[in-house]
Design an enzyme around this catalytic site. Sequence first.
Site, short mmCIF file in Angstrom:
data_model
loop_
_atom_site.label_atom_id
_atom_site.label_comp_id
_atom_site.label_asym_id
_atom_site.label_seq_id
_atom_site.Cartn_x
_atom_site.Cartn_y
_atom_site.Cartn_z
N LYS A 51 37.08 40.28 45.94
CA LYS A 51 38.43 40.85 45.93
C LYS A 51 38.50 42.30 46.42
CE LYS A 51 38.75 39.64 41.59
NZ LYS A 51 37.73 38.60 41.37
N VAL A 89 41.87 34.54 45.14
CA VAL A 89 42.98 34.24 44.24
C VAL A 89 42.88 32.78 43.78
CG1 VAL A 89 45.49 34.20 43.93
CG2 VAL A 89 44.46 35.90 45.45
N GLY A 140 31.15 33.46 28.39
CA GLY A 140 30.91 33.83 29.79
C GLY A 140 32.19 34.08 30.56
N LYS A 160 44.68 41.05 42.78
CA LYS A 160 45.24 39.80 43.31
C LYS A 160 46.69 39.99 43.76
CE LYS A 160 41.91 37.17 40.69
NZ LYS A 160 41.54 36.72 39.33
#
Lengths: 319, 319
Positions: free
Chosen positions: B116, B143, B196, B214
């Site tokens: 990203k 995304v 996690g 995003k």
Amino acid sequence: MDSVKTKIMIVGFGVVGQGFFDLFHSKKESLGLNNVEITEIVDKKYGYIERPPIDLTEKINGKTDYPLIDPAKAIKNSDASIVCEFTWVNYKDAEPAFTHMKTALENGKHVITTNKGPVALRMDELKTISKKTGNDVLFKGTVMAGTPSFNIVKLIPGAEVLRIRGILNGTTNFILEQMSKGSDFGTALKEAQKLGYAEADPTNDVEGFDSAAKVAILSNYFGWKHRMSDVQREGIKNVSREEAAHGTKLLATISKTEASVAPLQLEDTDLLRHVNGVMNALEIETDSLGPIYTMGPGAGRKETAQAALTDLMEILNKN
Amino acid sequence: MDSVKTKIMIVGFGVVGQGFFDLFHSKKESLGLNNVEITEIVDKKYGYIERPPIDLTEKINGKTDYPLIDPAKAIKNSDASIVCEFTWVNYKDAEPAFTHMKTALENGKHVITTNKGPVALRMDELKTISKKTGNDVLFKGTVMAGTPSFNIVKLIPGAEVLRIRGILNGTTNFILEQMSKGSDFGTALKEAQKLGYAEADPTNDVEGFDSAAKVAILSNYFGWKHRMSDVQREGIKNVSREEAAHGTKLLATISKTEASVAPLQLEDTDLLRHVNGVMNALEIETDSLGPIYTMGPGAGRKETAQAALTDLMEILNKN
């Protein structure tokens, strides 16, 4: 394709045909379709219209001075390379749409349809002709109108589709929501009819035939081969208000070994339980992503027209 | 493309790199990619691996006897035509990923990334280089991992996207769900870390930086030009258990005039309210369909690998 004009013929000029005609013209420029034209329309009621003016839908109500021509004959004589089949649904033999589509394919034309009859009942025949002639039969609009549905797998190449669950009929979903709020079935159905969601004869929706047709279409698309007559089908007539209030939906389930439409009570954690009103939804279970969802309108003038526009762009981009 | 082998280089061989390596090999045959090979891998920890064996990920843990090479140098010297950038996220200057991508483009290679940083912060620079060299930069995985997200508009050509709302961060959505069931923030965060879902330093998720990235990526994709630093951003630290129980979600909102990430209480009739756990969702408001929805996993080894595979198929189909 650059200098030669691509000609489109519309067969059936009801709600969907008119919606497509208008959407096509409103999006023509932004999609760069200067070289694509709707050159012919043929309709049982309105007759045969050549080189239609772009404001046709504003003027057409009650208009009957176009010549009445047999659509199959008009298709055969047409120089259009793409035929859009938008006539009525018939779950007995899929006619007259099937003949229109067959004639178009045999005369070297691509076919776009939003008509569930031929795709649910006679897709194998159409595929055979399509393979022979090398022309496409596209039918995005038969499941969830223009909302991405089965075609979403184009965005996840390599992913294997294991199972599908869906709410594929907006009319019954609307009725069940009204019932969950306290209406009885009859009142909810009348409300649906008043709003134009249900037809005067609501059998196809209420008894699950419409959903079963979509199950057959999806099954064919994913290579699972269930026919419409094989689909285990139960409508919503025996659903109680209490069941509706506890999340009962008319659920379609499809996999290699299943093909059913039945009212089912869904868990509160199930996203499909929260799909209300006339909205449609698909859960697509895949090997690489687990379940993914697509939701949106499943009917409507502009919404269904979008599906045909999507198919049109696919044909234009390929050819 | 038929007789010449297409070569792929992987830069960064962590969870995503290894996931892509394995998914690629498991889907190679069904996708007809006999002529496509992953020929090189370069990783800060594992070093430079040429002609990797297909069971590499089973063997690689702790393996360190490959030569350590500067990735940018390896990219420059590579004869691969596609570079997959899978290194770590950096929201300050997007390095070293940006340099890797820039080097790849300048050396005539297409770029696929799930990172990203460069896409949220420096996409304009990448686009400029990409235009000049004619190579693609694809970033589906930034995304919603492999779940269809912004690319869903490919299925609705002509439709204008008016506004987007989304749940774009699984970690905070999981924490809010735990809180809605009675956990306090600290306990929910620890649970997320144990499973996690959250990193040791959860700042990027909890403070909304990941969602804001995003938002910037979607904004750029849809031509709305909001930069990551322009995004109004509020994390979930001030959300109470009661607010979480009443449907508060960390909501991203994007349109031509809006770009925000903030906790918002959603109505029960809002489909986004029912998106629980680590699942992600996008509502895309369009002119022809009204709102449509896509939902599914937003992270994970195989799930993110699917995104890179989707991008790979797009490049292969175009070139």
